[in-house]
Design an enzyme around this catalytic site. Structure first.
Site, PDB file in Angstrom:
ATOM      1  N   CYS A 279       0.761  -1.243   0.035  1.00  0.00           N
ATOM      2  CA  CYS A 279      -0.035   0.078   0.016  1.00  0.00           C
ATOM      3  C   CYS A 279       0.751   1.170  -0.018  1.00  0.00           C
ATOM      4  CB  CYS A 279      -0.927  -0.049   1.278  1.00  0.00           C
ATOM      5  SG  CYS A 279      -0.193  -0.038   2.777  1.00  0.00           S
ATOM      6  N   HIS A 338      -2.927   1.301   6.478  1.00  0.00           N
ATOM      7  CA  HIS A 338      -3.088   1.135   5.435  1.00  0.00           C
ATOM      8  C   HIS A 338      -2.805   2.552   4.850  1.00  0.00           C
ATOM      9  CE1 HIS A 338      -4.485   0.018   1.581  1.00  0.00           C
ATOM     10  NE2 HIS A 338      -5.333   0.954   1.386  1.00  0.00           N
ATOM     11  N   ASP A 361      -7.371   5.620  -3.658  1.00  0.00           N
ATOM     12  CA  ASP A 361      -6.621   4.621  -3.037  1.00  0.00           C
ATOM     13  C   ASP A 361      -6.246   3.747  -4.280  1.00  0.00           C
ATOM     14  OD1 ASP A 361      -5.303   2.445  -1.609  1.00  0.00           O
ATOM     15  OD2 ASP A 361      -7.155   2.324  -0.297  1.00  0.00           O
ATOM     16  N   ASN A 401     -14.113   3.515  10.299  1.00  0.00           N
ATOM     17  CA  ASN A 401     -15.138   3.616  11.192  1.00  0.00           C
ATOM     18  C   ASN A 401     -15.829   2.238  11.722  1.00  0.00           C
ATOM     19  OD1 ASN A 401     -15.984   6.360  11.929  1.00  0.00           O
ATOM     20  ND2 ASN A 401     -15.598   6.826   9.694  1.00  0.00           N
ATOM     21  N   ASP A 403     -16.843  -1.351  13.319  1.00  0.00           N
ATOM     22  CA  ASP A 403     -16.731  -1.708  14.696  1.00  0.00           C
ATOM     23  C   ASP A 403     -15.861  -3.243  14.241  1.00  0.00           C
ATOM     24  OD1 ASP A 403     -18.153   0.123  15.432  1.00  0.00           O
ATOM     25  OD2 ASP A 403     -19.852  -1.131  16.272  1.00  0.00           O
ATOM     26  N   GLU A 450     -14.269   9.806  19.145  1.00  0.00           N
ATOM     27  CA  GLU A 450     -14.691   8.470  19.210  1.00  0.00           C
ATOM     28  C   GLU A 450     -15.544   8.439  20.574  1.00  0.00           C
ATOM     29  OE1 GLU A 450     -14.764   5.887  17.449  1.00  0.00           O
ATOM     30  OE2 GLU A 450     -12.930   6.005  16.098  1.00  0.00           O
ATOM     31  N   GLU A 455     -20.410  11.148  16.707  1.00  0.00           N
ATOM     32  CA  GLU A 455     -19.745  10.041  16.223  1.00  0.00           C
ATOM     33  C   GLU A 455     -20.762   8.747  16.052  1.00  0.00           C
ATOM     34  OE1 GLU A 455     -17.694   6.025  15.897  1.00  0.00           O
ATOM     35  OE2 GLU A 455     -18.686   6.994  17.990  1.00  0.00           O
TER      36      GLU A 455
END
Length: 710
Positions: A279, A338, A361, A401, A403, A450, A455
């Protein structure tokens, strides 16, 4: 009345030196004309006699692409006028001096970028015209022009994101962030031609060359083409990815020091992909290309970056009762870090409010419109959860973002949730600070703090848009509702007793404190803690365990216990990947209930330190003595050591030296002379690699003065 002699063009001066300086392209050289759209440049035409505006008619023709067309915007015809008529191709503001004509040419701020041919047609009265070639020029995006879609209204930012030809990539781990110097080299010889060669080898160009060239006025289009062409998954792009451990058929991604060698190798071999990239290499090469084309660009690292293929905003990881992190067939991963790009532009294809930095990207992770590319995705849209906006915003949103749900696996099934982390992904989003070698955190550009109400509200907003109103129940939600995730009777932490160095034994400290919980609010508990150490891969996976340890203890209520752990060098010596990352995990089982708790510690091992000193003042063309010093602080010798030096404006290409073996505890000192070729701020980058450690890297900032300057 005497007939006026025919006006013939005798010579042309493209004034490349003056124009290139005024267009901020002088670093590319002054042998040919390289200008930016939306800004005038100047020519001097010498004729066989004085130009007479009432009798002589001059028409300018500029063309680019395989089939130039005024309809497609790849051909422009314009006449000599006194006043510039606006944001259109024009030739104006001319002055006559004897037989010469000084004229200002203007290209519109939405012109197609590329290689142009320029010619004039001369006629007198109603007579026939004669065509003369004037030469060629290269037209680039212009972030200095307020009318250009890439306009960036800050000279300080332009010096960083267009003119700076070196920088840093941030790698490692969120708690062990390392700066990786990189030579972008966007102004090196032939790089501008290679950038357009990249565009010309894209699938879009091969399918319809004329249409492809006509769309090169659109920065969004150009960015998407480059994003697809930096990787080779669909085409003969620049780099072939390799996330394994065998790089014998090419170059390890860790051994690249800059973009120039990669781009030149790709071009010299007829567009065959260069082996290999990961990357940070993909993103750094794209940064070179975009800065060269005139688009403000920076390299961004996201630590603990989610790869969420199924778009459910949840990444599942699994451990067994012996604390081993298990591999899975699922493509969802959490990368240690990344790296992608941000490009600055206006988004006319989106509603108002989403201009500015856009994520692109080039690492091949998923397809977009049928090709392996990603973006541009508005950073503002990512922060606000507006995942319905183009391009690929849901994928990037999940990267920062999603979980994380950690499962305990038993008998081939997920039996227990060890942790549900809502803030463990998208950490320390970083880029190089403007005008400094320091790291800048830009996490707040991507997400609200966070745990804040904003958020979680944005997360739910994005979830509804990505999963739909009839959101299916996720497996971990079922367990949560049934009480599968409860409070725990102890708090566990793993700490390092000292800085971890590769080649040394690792000393850790387990801290456990007994706290009240719903099942055993007070009283002692018995714990069995099983530890496991594995090599941590850049892509988020692990290898087979190389160290195990078990601790048994009784823990009284309110008490804290500390337990030392030793991970010997002999256990990990030949077990790590080139990244030198270790995950130590522990599963603590409560004897009274059979329930389990998880404790994790990721360790990034420090390589030996490299010192670079420059003793004299640096001047263009004058010998500059460089001293490189390396002390082997490891317990083993470094074998087959090689040193490579690189630095735009300091070295043409690279300097490579074989250094042999460096015995443990010994120091290596190297002296050599460089002859700088360009003035201004430069960066010398040094990489020493060996069989044992691939990435002993250092850099030295050097300011080069013009020869003879006081």
């Amino acid at each position: 009345m005497d007939q006026v002699a025919t006006l013939r063009l005798e010579s042309v001066d493209l004034q490349s030196s003056r124009n290139n300086k005024e267009h901020h392209t002088q670093e590319m050289g002054v042998k040919r004309l390289t200008v930016r759209r939306g800004q005038p440049f100047y020519l001097r035409l010498s004729f066989s006699r004085p130009f007479q505006s009432q009798n002589d008619h001059i028409t300018f023709v500029a063309e680019t692409g395989p089939k130039p067309s005024e309809l497609l915007g790849t051909r422009a015809t314009f006449f000599l006028t006194r006043v510039q008529p606006g944001n259109v191709w024009s030739a104006s503001d001319f002055t006559i001096d004897s037989n010469s004509l000084q004229v200002s040419l203007f290209t519109p701020a939405n012109a197609v970028i590329g290689h142009y041919t320029l010619k004039i047609e001369i006629s007198q009265g109603q007579g026939h015209s004669v065509t003369y070639p004037l030469g060629t020029f290269i037209l680039l995006f212009n972030p200095w022009s307020p009318e250009d879609d890439v306009y960036l209204p800050s000279e300080i930012l332009l010096q960083e994101y267009i003119m700076r030809d070196y920088g840093f990539v941030y790698k490692g781990h969120e708690r062990f962030i390392t700066s990786w110097p990189w030579n972008y080299g966007q102004f090196e010889e032939d790089i501008i031609d290679i950038c357009f060669e990249i565009l010309n080898k894209s699938l879009y160009h091969l399918k319809n060359p004329a249409k492809d060239c006509s769309q090169r006025n659109d920065v969004v289009y150009v960015c998407r083409v480059v994003s697809a062409m930096i990787n080779s998954n669909d085409d003969n792009g620049v780099l072939q990815g390799n996330w394994g451990e065998d790089y014998s058929k090419g170059v390890s991604p860790l051994e690249w020091k800059g973009s120039v060698a990669i781009l030149q190798q790709w071009s010299a071999r007829g567009g065959q992909p260069v082996k290999y990239g990961q990357c940070w290499v993909f993103a750094s090469v794209m940064c070179t290309v975009m800065r060269c084309l005139g688009v403000p660009t920076r390299v961004v690292s996201n630590f603990r970056s989610a790869h969420n293929v199924d778009r459910n905003l949840t990444i599942d990881t699994y451990y067994d009762r012996n604390a081993e992190m298990l591999s899975t067939q699922k493509r969802d991963k959490i990368w240690n870090f990344h790296v992608w790009n941000e490009c600055w532009m206006i988004r006319k294809d989106l509603p108002p409010g989403y201009n500015g930095w856009q994520v692109l990207d080039p690492t091949p992770q998923q397809t977009s419109s049928g090709l392996f590319c990603c973006g541009p995705a508005s950073v503002k849209a990512i922060r606000e959860g507006d995942v319905h906006l183009a391009y690929d915003t849901p994928f990037v949103y999940a990267e920062v973002n999603a979980d994380e749900v950690i499962w305990l696996l038993g008998d081939g099934q997920a039996q227990e949730i060890l942790a549900h982390n809502t803030s463990s992904i998208g950490k320390e989003i970083s880029t190089k600070m403007v005008g400094s070698d320091q790291r800048q955190s830009i996490t707040s550009s991507y997400k609200y703090p966070e745990g804040s109400p904003e958020e979680r509200a944005v997360f739910m907003k994005a979830s509804r848009k990505m999963l739909g109103p009839q959101r299916a129940s996720l497996p971990f939600l079922d367990l949560l509702e049934s009480g599968g995730l409860r409070d725990q009777p102890a708090q566990l932490q793993l700490h390092l007793a000292r800085i971890p160095e590769w080649g040394q034994d690792l000393q850790l400290l387990l801290r456990i404190q007994r706290v009240p919980d719903s099942t055993h609010p007070r009283g002692p508990i018995g714990l069995v803690v099983r530890f496991c150490a594995q090599a941590l891969l850049h892509g988020g996976g692990t290898q087979k365990p190389f160290w195990r340890h078990t601790v048994r203890m009784n823990l009284d209520f309110g008490k804290e216990t500390q337990w030392p752990l030793l991970l010997p060098y002999s256990n990990y010596r030949n077990k790590l990947t080139d990244e030198k990352l270790i995950r130590v995990s522990g599963i603590a089982e409560v004897e009274e209930t059979g329930r389990s708790m998880l404790v994790l510690k990721d360790i990034c091992l420090e390589p030996p330190h490299l010192s670079i000193e420059v003793s004299e003042r640096a001047e263009v063309g004058k010998a500059l003595r460089v001293h490189v010093t390396l002390t082997n602080t490891l317990m083993v010798a470094l074998s087959s050591c090689t040193m490579v030096l690189e630095g735009s404006g300091l070295i043409n290409g690279q300097i490579a030296k074989d250094l042999g073996t460096l015995v443990a505890g010994h120091t290596l000192q190297i002296q050599l002379d460089l002859y700088p070729t360009k003035a201004g701020p430069r960066q010398l980058q040094v990489l020493i690699s060996s069989n044992e450690v691939k990435e002993i890297k250092g850099y030295k900032d050097i300011f080069v003065t013009v020869a003879g300057a006081p």
